[in-house]
Design a protein around this motif. Structure first.
Motif, PDB file in Angstrom:
ATOM      1  N   SER A  58      -8.878   4.535   0.185  1.00  0.00           N
ATOM      2  CA  SER A  58      -7.897   5.067   1.127  1.00  0.00           C
ATOM      3  C   SER A  58      -8.480   6.299   1.808  1.00  0.00           C
ATOM      4  O   SER A  58      -9.415   6.924   1.307  1.00  0.00           O
ATOM      5  N   LEU A  59      -7.899   6.633   2.959  1.00  0.00           N
ATOM      6  CA  LEU A  59      -8.300   7.835   3.700  1.00  0.00           C
ATOM      7  C   LEU A  59      -7.071   8.706   3.916  1.00  0.00           C
ATOM      8  O   LEU A  59      -6.052   8.237   4.443  1.00  0.00           O
ATOM      9  N   ALA A  60      -7.169   9.958   3.526  1.00  0.00           N
ATOM     10  CA  ALA A  60      -6.110  10.921   3.819  1.00  0.00           C
ATOM     11  C   ALA A  60      -6.193  11.321   5.293  1.00  0.00           C
ATOM     12  O   ALA A  60      -7.223  11.099   5.949  1.00  0.00           O
ATOM     13  N   PRO A  61      -5.138  11.892   5.846  1.00  0.00           N
ATOM     14  CA  PRO A  61      -5.172  12.321   7.241  1.00  0.00           C
ATOM     15  C   PRO A  61      -6.407  13.190   7.518  1.00  0.00           C
ATOM     16  O   PRO A  61      -6.711  14.117   6.772  1.00  0.00           O
ATOM     17  N   GLY A  62      -7.117  12.841   8.588  1.00  0.00           N
ATOM     18  CA  GLY A  62      -8.288  13.611   8.991  1.00  0.00           C
ATOM     19  C   GLY A  62      -9.573  13.256   8.265  1.00  0.00           C
ATOM     20  O   GLY A  62     -10.646  13.745   8.639  1.00  0.00           O
ATOM     21  N   GLU A  63      -9.504  12.403   7.239  1.00  0.00           N
ATOM     22  CA  GLU A  63     -10.708  12.074   6.475  1.00  0.00           C
ATOM     23  C   GLU A  63     -11.551  11.011   7.175  1.00  0.00           C
ATOM     24  O   GLU A  63     -11.053  10.203   7.960  1.00  0.00           O
ATOM     25  N   TYR A  64     -12.856  11.032   6.833  1.00  0.00           N
ATOM     26  CA  TYR A  64     -13.810  10.040   7.318  1.00  0.00           C
ATOM     27  C   TYR A  64     -14.323   9.202   6.155  1.00  0.00           C
ATOM     28  O   TYR A  64     -14.442   9.692   5.027  1.00  0.00           O
ATOM     29  N   TRP A  65     -14.631   7.956   6.434  1.00  0.00           N
ATOM     30  CA  TRP A  65     -15.452   7.131   5.541  1.00  0.00           C
ATOM     31  C   TRP A  65     -16.612   6.617   6.376  1.00  0.00           C
ATOM     32  O   TRP A  65     -16.418   6.225   7.535  1.00  0.00           O
ATOM     33  N   GLU A  66     -17.805   6.658   5.827  1.00  0.00           N
ATOM     34  CA  GLU A  66     -18.937   6.134   6.592  1.00  0.00           C
ATOM     35  C   GLU A  66     -19.968   5.532   5.660  1.00  0.00           C
ATOM     36  O   GLU A  66     -20.035   5.846   4.468  1.00  0.00           O
ATOM     37  N   GLU A  67     -20.758   4.626   6.223  1.00  0.00           N
ATOM     38  CA  GLU A  67     -21.835   3.989   5.473  1.00  0.00           C
ATOM     39  C   GLU A  67     -22.897   3.515   6.462  1.00  0.00           C
ATOM     40  O   GLU A  67     -22.613   3.331   7.656  1.00  0.00           O
ATOM     41  N   THR A  68     -24.097   3.366   5.961  1.00  0.00           N
ATOM     42  CA  THR A  68     -25.197   2.905   6.796  1.00  0.00           C
ATOM     43  C   THR A  68     -25.765   1.613   6.235  1.00  0.00           C
ATOM     44  O   THR A  68     -25.583   1.288   5.052  1.00  0.00           O
ATOM     45  N   GLY A  69     -26.439   0.880   7.082  1.00  0.00           N
ATOM     46  CA  GLY A  69     -27.127  -0.338   6.685  1.00  0.00           C
ATOM     47  C   GLY A  69     -28.371  -0.503   7.531  1.00  0.00           C
ATOM     48  O   GLY A  69     -28.561   0.203   8.533  1.00  0.00           O
TER      49      GLY A  69
ATOM     50  N   PHE B 171       0.843  -1.194   0.000  1.00  0.00           N
ATOM     51  CA  PHE B 171       0.000   0.000   0.000  1.00  0.00           C
ATOM     52  C   PHE B 171       0.879   1.244   0.000  1.00  0.00           C
ATOM     53  O   PHE B 171       1.761   1.388   0.846  1.00  0.00           O
ATOM     54  N   ASN B 172       0.636   2.123  -0.948  1.00  0.00           N
ATOM     55  CA  ASN B 172       1.289   3.437  -1.001  1.00  0.00           C
ATOM     56  C   ASN B 172       2.816   3.338  -0.944  1.00  0.00           C
ATOM     57  O   ASN B 172       3.478   4.073  -0.207  1.00  0.00           O
ATOM     58  N   GLY B 173       3.357   2.383  -1.718  1.00  0.00           N
ATOM     59  CA  GLY B 173       4.808   2.278  -1.832  1.00  0.00           C
ATOM     60  C   GLY B 173       5.497   1.441  -0.777  1.00  0.00           C
ATOM     61  O   GLY B 173       6.713   1.252  -0.833  1.00  0.00           O
ATOM     62  N   LYS B 174       4.739   0.909   0.199  1.00  0.00           N
ATOM     63  CA  LYS B 174       5.322   0.045   1.224  1.00  0.00           C
ATOM     64  C   LYS B 174       4.574  -1.283   1.235  1.00  0.00           C
ATOM     65  O   LYS B 174       3.416  -1.353   0.833  1.00  0.00           O
ATOM     66  N   THR B 175       5.225  -2.323   1.705  1.00  0.00           N
ATOM     67  CA  THR B 175       4.558  -3.614   1.865  1.00  0.00           C
ATOM     68  C   THR B 175       4.521  -3.964   3.342  1.00  0.00           C
ATOM     69  O   THR B 175       5.567  -4.015   4.013  1.00  0.00           O
TER      70      THR B 175
ATOM     71  N   ASP C 148      -6.866   9.011  12.026  1.00  0.00           N
ATOM     72  CA  ASP C 148      -6.325   9.863  13.092  1.00  0.00           C
ATOM     73  C   ASP C 148      -4.856  10.209  12.862  1.00  0.00           C
ATOM     74  O   ASP C 148      -4.288  11.014  13.610  1.00  0.00           O
ATOM     75  N   GLY C 149      -4.231   9.578  11.869  1.00  0.00           N
ATOM     76  CA  GLY C 149      -2.787   9.722  11.696  1.00  0.00           C
ATOM     77  C   GLY C 149      -2.401  10.828  10.732  1.00  0.00           C
ATOM     78  O   GLY C 149      -3.207  11.690  10.373  1.00  0.00           O
ATOM     79  N   GLU C 150      -1.157  10.771  10.286  1.00  0.00           N
ATOM     80  CA  GLU C 150      -0.605  11.828   9.436  1.00  0.00           C
ATOM     81  C   GLU C 150      -0.182  11.305   8.070  1.00  0.00           C
ATOM     82  O   GLU C 150       0.554  11.971   7.338  1.00  0.00           O
ATOM     83  N   GLU C 151      -0.639  10.104   7.712  1.00  0.00           N
ATOM     84  CA  GLU C 151      -0.345   9.579   6.392  1.00  0.00           C
ATOM     85  C   GLU C 151      -1.564   8.855   5.831  1.00  0.00           C
ATOM     86  O   GLU C 151      -2.492   8.510   6.561  1.00  0.00           O
ATOM     87  N   LEU C 152      -1.556   8.663   4.518  1.00  0.00           N
ATOM     88  CA  LEU C 152      -2.633   7.960   3.843  1.00  0.00           C
ATOM     89  C   LEU C 152      -2.765   6.549   4.417  1.00  0.00           C
ATOM     90  O   LEU C 152      -1.755   5.887   4.673  1.00  0.00           O
ATOM     91  N   MET C 153      -4.004   6.094   4.635  1.00  0.00           N
ATOM     92  CA  MET C 153      -4.223   4.751   5.175  1.00  0.00           C
ATOM     93  C   MET C 153      -5.239   3.994   4.331  1.00  0.00           C
ATOM     94  O   MET C 153      -6.110   4.596   3.693  1.00  0.00           O
ATOM     95  N   PRO C 154      -5.143   2.661   4.295  1.00  0.00           N
ATOM     96  CA  PRO C 154      -6.145   1.870   3.573  1.00  0.00           C
ATOM     97  C   PRO C 154      -7.435   1.784   4.383  1.00  0.00           C
ATOM     98  O   PRO C 154      -7.404   1.764   5.616  1.00  0.00           O
ATOM     99  N   CYS C 155      -8.569   1.757   3.689  1.00  0.00           N
ATOM    100  CA  CYS C 155      -9.867   1.630   4.360  1.00  0.00           C
ATOM    101  C   CYS C 155     -10.607   0.462   3.711  1.00  0.00           C
ATOM    102  O   CYS C 155     -11.386   0.646   2.774  1.00  0.00           O
ATOM    103  N   LEU C 156     -10.306  -0.741   4.168  1.00  0.00           N
ATOM    104  CA  LEU C 156     -10.873  -1.974   3.620  1.00  0.00           C
ATOM    105  C   LEU C 156     -11.651  -2.675   4.725  1.00  0.00           C
ATOM    106  O   LEU C 156     -11.110  -2.929   5.804  1.00  0.00           O
TER     107      LEU C 156
END
Length: 329
Positions: free
Chosen positions: A313-324, A84-88, A167-175
């Motif tokens: 992916s989520l950038a620093p400070g971003e949210y992902w949400e969904e409802t069901g 992910f994002n250049g690292k394994t 909550d961090g300072e780098e791009l993170m996967p959101c799976l």
């Protein structure tokens, strides 16, 4: 309508119970934030596959086939590798039969109860888990994030709101996925043969002998077309199948109809879930798992467009949400 929310026990485990009229539900915050039961007490319906007293130890050891487990990251990753994002990153290989990592870390982790209570016409509970350098899973996926899960119970059934925050300072996967385990039959006096399931599937992914996608699609069989269009018996054949999700009439959902009682359970999962897994325990009658999933299995190692395979992916400070929602019609 009687409405309550309270701390209690489910088979000896700490739980928060919600009640609203004929419905009741319970969540196990310390076992993966798992919504372990959803019932219609007037009709005796038990919609989710619940562990009995004799199954609790096995459930706690592997809480994957009861209730609504949260998988993050979900399903299989080849050799435990997660580029992910250049690292394994390297996840533990915990499925020896395939040599893969399976199902991530949140379904076995302890979550915290943020709040529970009652409103004018519904009861609710919010649980959360905060992952940082102090969390055991951080050694494998060193990202800082918070996942919140809110369930609300009312006349419209059980609603679910899921939120992930970077909550961090780098791009993170959101799976993410839910390994939702649905009873068939859910009604007393009905048999599995009384049930038909319909699912908003699109195309079927081809999986190799390690249960990883090849990147190709397979033509839907006549039975799978029935699964998509009019519904079919949930245990017609062993299923451990992976499909794209294609909304019908604007909704992404499973419908399970009990022809004997004339009742349909609807599991509406929202359109951010780009994939469906469907697993029926080797066609063993009793329960099956229609699993809404953000991403394709092994997505970080599949050479297809990120949007197509749900590699969010989520950038620093971003949210992902969904409802069901789980409800009856």
């Amino acid at each position: 309508m009687s409405i309550t929310a309270y701390e209690g026990l489910f088979e000896g485990e700490a739980a928060v119970w919600l009640k609203a009229g004929r419905y009741e539900a319970a969540i196990l915050p310390h076992i993966g934030g798992n919504l372990i039961c959803f019932r219609d007490t007037e009709n005796g319906y038990r919609f989710l596959h619940e562990p009995g007293a004799e199954e609790m130890e096995a459930f706690k050891a592997s809480p994957g086939i009861h209730g609504i487990p949260v998988l993050f990251p979900p399903n299989r990753y080849e050799d435990g590798e997660f580029p992910f994002n250049g690292k394994t990153y390297h996840l533990p290989v915990n499925e020896t039969a395939t040599g893969n990592h399976l199902h991530g870390f949140l379904h076995t982790a302890a979550w915290e109860v943020e709040e529970f209570g009652v409103g004018k016409s519904e009861s609710f509970v919010t649980v959360a888990i905060k992952v940082d350098e102090n969390h055991p899973s951080y050694q494998y996926l060193p990202f800082k994030y918070t996942v919140k899960l809110r369930y609300t119970l009312g006349e419209g059934g059980l609603s679910q709101h899921l939120q992930v925050h970077n909550d961090g300072e780098e791009l993170m996967p959101c799976l993410l996925a839910f390994h939702t385990a649905i009873n068939a039959p859910f009604a007393p006096g009905s048999t599995p043969q009384d049930y038909k399931v319909k699912l908003t599937i699109g195309e079927r992914w081809e999986l190799n002998e390690r249960m990883l996608p090849t990147g190709a699609f397979q033509e839907l069989t006549a039975d799978e077309i029935a699964l998509r269009d009019e519904g079919l018996y949930p245990f017609y054949a062993p299923m451990d199948n992976h499909y794209t999700a294609v909304a019908q009439n604007g909704r992404n959902r499973m419908e399970l109809t009990d022809s004997k009682s004339g009742v349909t359970l609807v599991y509406d999962v929202g359109t951010s879930y780009k994939q469906w897994m469907i697993w029926n325990n080797g066609a063993t009658e009793g329960f099956f798992c229609p699993e809404p999933q953000i991403n394709l299995v092994n997505a970080p190692k599949v050479d297809l467009r990120a949007e197509e395979i749900g590699l969010f992916s989520l950038a620093p400070g971003e949210y992902w949400e969904e409802t069901g929602r789980l409800y009856v019609k």
